[in-house]
Design an enzyme around this catalytic site. Structure first.
Site, PDB file in Angstrom:
ATOM      1  CE  LYS A 169      -0.828   1.148   4.941  1.00 29.24           C
ATOM      2  NZ  LYS A 169      -0.201   0.140   5.790  1.00 29.24           N
ATOM      3  CG  HIS A 182       2.092  -1.594  12.128  1.00 30.01           C
ATOM      4  ND1 HIS A 182       2.579  -0.373  12.534  1.00 30.01           N
ATOM      5  CD2 HIS A 182       2.348  -1.680  10.801  1.00 30.01           C
ATOM      6  CE1 HIS A 182       3.118   0.256  11.476  1.00 30.01           C
ATOM      7  NE2 HIS A 182       2.989  -0.517  10.416  1.00 30.01           N
ATOM      8  N   GLY A 220       6.488   0.143  10.214  1.00 34.52           N
ATOM      9  CA  GLY A 220       6.737   1.364  10.977  1.00 34.52           C
ATOM     10  C   GLY A 220       8.209   1.728  11.026  1.00 34.52           C
ATOM     11  CD  GLU A 269       2.391  -7.025   8.582  1.00 35.45           C
ATOM     12  OE1 GLU A 269       2.000  -5.898   8.948  1.00 35.45           O
ATOM     13  OE2 GLU A 269       1.782  -8.066   8.834  1.00 35.45           O
ATOM     14  N   PRO A 270       7.562  -4.198   6.599  1.00 32.14           N
ATOM     15  CG  PRO A 270       9.732  -4.372   5.753  1.00 32.14           C
ATOM     16  CD  PRO A 270       8.622  -5.181   6.363  1.00 32.14           C
ATOM     17  N   GLY A 271       7.074  -0.984   5.129  1.00 27.79           N
ATOM     18  CA  GLY A 271       6.615  -0.290   3.927  1.00 27.79           C
ATOM     19  C   GLY A 271       7.587   0.822   3.615  1.00 27.79           C
ATOM     20  NE  ARG A 272       6.210   4.796   7.561  1.00 28.42           N
ATOM     21  CZ  ARG A 272       5.319   5.769   7.389  1.00 28.42           C
ATOM     22  NH1 ARG A 272       5.699   6.995   7.112  1.00 28.42           N
ATOM     23  NH2 ARG A 272       4.033   5.513   7.533  1.00 28.42           N
ATOM     24  CG  PHE A 309      -3.964  10.929   3.640  1.00 26.28           C
ATOM     25  CD1 PHE A 309      -5.066  11.461   4.284  1.00 26.28           C
ATOM     26  CD2 PHE A 309      -4.011  10.765   2.259  1.00 26.28           C
ATOM     27  CE1 PHE A 309      -6.191  11.830   3.575  1.00 26.28           C
ATOM     28  CE2 PHE A 309      -5.141  11.132   1.542  1.00 26.28           C
ATOM     29  CZ  PHE A 309      -6.234  11.674   2.199  1.00 26.28           C
ATOM     30  CG  ASP A 344      -9.094  22.889   0.152  1.00 24.85           C
ATOM     31  OD1 ASP A 344      -9.197  23.824   0.987  1.00 24.85           O
ATOM     32  OD2 ASP A 344      -9.349  21.711   0.435  1.00 24.85           O
ATOM     33  CE1 TYR A 398       1.517   3.775   3.511  1.00 26.30           C
ATOM     34  CE2 TYR A 398       3.565   4.531   4.499  1.00 26.30           C
ATOM     35  CZ  TYR A 398       2.627   3.547   4.309  1.00 26.30           C
ATOM     36  OH  TYR A 398       2.787   2.329   4.895  1.00 26.30           O
TER      37      TYR A 398
HETATM   38  C1  LIG Z   1       0.672   0.312   6.664  1.00 26.84           C
HETATM   39  C2  LIG Z   1       1.036  -0.997   7.267  1.00 26.84           C
HETATM   40  C3  LIG Z   1       2.345  -1.440   7.212  1.00 26.84           C
HETATM   41  C4  LIG Z   1       3.497  -0.599   6.699  1.00 26.84           C
HETATM   42  O1  LIG Z   1       3.781   0.457   7.552  1.00 26.84           O
HETATM   43  P1  LIG Z   1       5.095   1.364   7.324  1.00 26.84           P
HETATM   44  O2  LIG Z   1       4.959   2.443   8.326  1.00 26.84           O
HETATM   45  O3  LIG Z   1       5.036   1.881   5.926  1.00 26.84           O
HETATM   46  O4  LIG Z   1       6.268   0.500   7.539  1.00 26.84           O
HETATM   47  C5  LIG Z   1       2.608  -2.710   7.697  1.00 26.84           C
HETATM   48  N1  LIG Z   1       1.635  -3.494   8.202  1.00 26.84           N
HETATM   49  C6  LIG Z   1       0.357  -3.091   8.272  1.00 26.84           C
HETATM   50  C7  LIG Z   1      -0.668  -4.014   8.828  1.00 26.84           C
HETATM   51  C8  LIG Z   1       0.025  -1.825   7.820  1.00 26.84           C
HETATM   52  O5  LIG Z   1      -1.252  -1.415   7.921  1.00 26.84           O
END
Ligand SMILES: *Cc1c(COP(=O)(O)O)cnc(C)c1O
Length: 420
Positions: A87, A216, A256, A287-290, A335, A371, A400
């Site tokens: 995401k 998380h 996170g 589950e790293p994203g950022r 966001f 806006d 994001y």
């Molecule tokens: C958004 C999310 C992540 C990723 O979070 P980051 O802050 O981008 O690392 C991982 N797990 C879950 C369940 C999330 O909702």
């Protein structure tokens, strides 16, 4: 050990006084290749003659930085298999590269699952890490052999019993994330009592397959005790599960993680695992994203308008309007509580990529929509004076950003990405 943080003394000017601030700023990902791509693109644009949209904002993506980020992860958290939270940035080049580097995926919806499966990747690489799923999506997961998910409430157990009864289940617990900038425990995660007194016994009665714990700690935390507490709580739940004949063997430590604080957060993970999960053969996932993508994307924007201001209390020289904002790629301001940093790419004196003059001129920076909320920065110090037609760039905008743009006010959301 890789040093990923630079100690820098930063000088800023506030109320006309020069103040030295001794704090750590993230090492911004700027290199020759990014600068060349930025400059090559904007030199092609003839602002007098170009078609509408040719001067739109655009990204430069440094794929090599993503490789480095994965290497840093592997060096610091070698025991933990990452599942990239798609995401965060669903760019296909990024997802392909992460797959090649051995990263798995965290998907939260049918479309995200399909994104991964349509690339031909194995369903076993997916954790369906959304504890509140649509029934039809659960059936979709079953048909496609996506067999690992998270649960934080009893109703979800009944849904799984009905639609995907052999799915492996991680119980998502609440964390202490008060300190985080993006809190998640207000929405997701059960407390330990609910897990032990309701979820475990009902899952047992329903004959479901509970295999572990997930959490998380939120994003943007400065204090990583929340990681320690969550891993400690996970241990309690692993032990409690035995009474219900569940032999848990997966711990999912969520996301996170941030580049800027990764040394501290990864150390906290390692120390906590050593304390609570040392002697067990538990599979550790995350589950790293950022962490993987934020510093891999730089956004360039064009200054479309300017309003000079009379002398004012805030010492703002003028308001500048750029062709991207909070309804576009900088939705992360609203966001995700991000504060994008602006630098001058080009002004009348030429190109200034990576030039770090003392920042002296203050501007407020606004997006292109009508806006008033569309404010990129209420006060930014730029290193050079800028006019209409000049270009700014914002490093660190990979997470994001492009994934949550809108078409509000008739602005397109198909930002060009140049890869280096
Ligand atoms: C958004 C999310 C992540 C990723 O979070 P980051 O802050 O981008 O690392 C991982 N797990 C879950 C369940 C999330 O909702």
């Amino acid at each position: 050990m890789t040093t990923i943080i630079e100690n820098t003394t930063t000088k800023i000017i506030e109320n006309d006084k020069l103040i030295n601030l001794d704090y750590q700023i993230p090492k911004i990902n700027e290199n020759f290749a990014i600068g060349k791509a930025l400059i090559d693109h904007i030199t092609l644009i003839d602002h007098e003659e170009c078609e509408a949209g040719d001067e739109d904002s655009f990204f430069v993506c440094d794929l090599n930085q993503i490789k480095k980020n994965v290497e840093i992860w592997k060096n610091h958290l070698p025991r933990i298999q990452p599942h990239y939270a798609i995401k965060c940035n669903t760019n296909i080049e990024v997802i392909n590269l992460l797959y090649k580097l051995g990263v798995n995926f965290d998907c939260a919806s049918k479309n995200e699952i399909d994104t991964i499966l349509n690339l031909g990747f194995e369903s076993s690489k997916i954790v369906y890490a959304n504890p509140c799923k649509t029934n039809s999506f659960i059936r979709h997961a079953k048909i496609n052999n996506v067999n690992l998910t998270t649960v934080d409430n009893v109703d979800e157990l009944y849904k799984l019993a009905k639609f995907h009864s052999n799915c492996k289940i991680l119980i998502r617990i609440m964390t202490d994330d008060e300190d985080a900038q993006c809190r998640l425990s207000t929405k997701f995660g059960c407390d330990l009592n609910v897990a032990i007194e309701q979820i475990l016994p009902i899952a047992q009665n329903l004959g479901l397959n509970v295999v572990g714990v997930a959490f998380h700690v939120g994003s943007g935390a400065k204090d990583f005790k929340s990681i320690y507490k969550a891993i400690r709580d996970s241990r309690i739940l692993f032990d409690a599960a035995k009474k219900f004949d569940f032999n848990m063997n997966i711990l999912d430590i969520g996301g996170g993680f941030e580049f800027e604080t990764f040394l501290e957060s990864s150390k906290m993970v390692n120390d906590s695992i050593d304390e609570f999960f040392a002697s067990t053969d538990v599979k550790l996932i995350a589950e790293p994203g950022r962490f993987f993508v934020a510093n891999a994307f730089t956004l360039a924007t064009h200054i479309i308008a300017k309003r000079s201001l009379p002398k004012n209390e805030d010492n703002i020289n003028s308001m500048i309007y750029i062709n991207d904002g909070v309804y576009g790629n900088m939705n992360c301001i609203l966001f995700d509580h991000q504060k994008p940093l602006a630098f001058v790419l080009k002004n009348k004196d030429g190109y200034h990529y990576m030039e770090r003059e003392l920042k002296t001129i203050s501007y407020s920076i606004w997006g292109p929509t009508c806006d008033g909320l569309d404010c990129v920065s209420s006060k930014s110090f730029l290193n050079y004076k800028v006019e209409v037609g000049d270009w700014l760039y914002f490093p660190n905008l990979g997470a994001y950003t492009s994934c949550a743009t809108t078409q509000f006010n008739g602005f397109k959301n198909d930002t060009k990405i140049l890869y280096v």
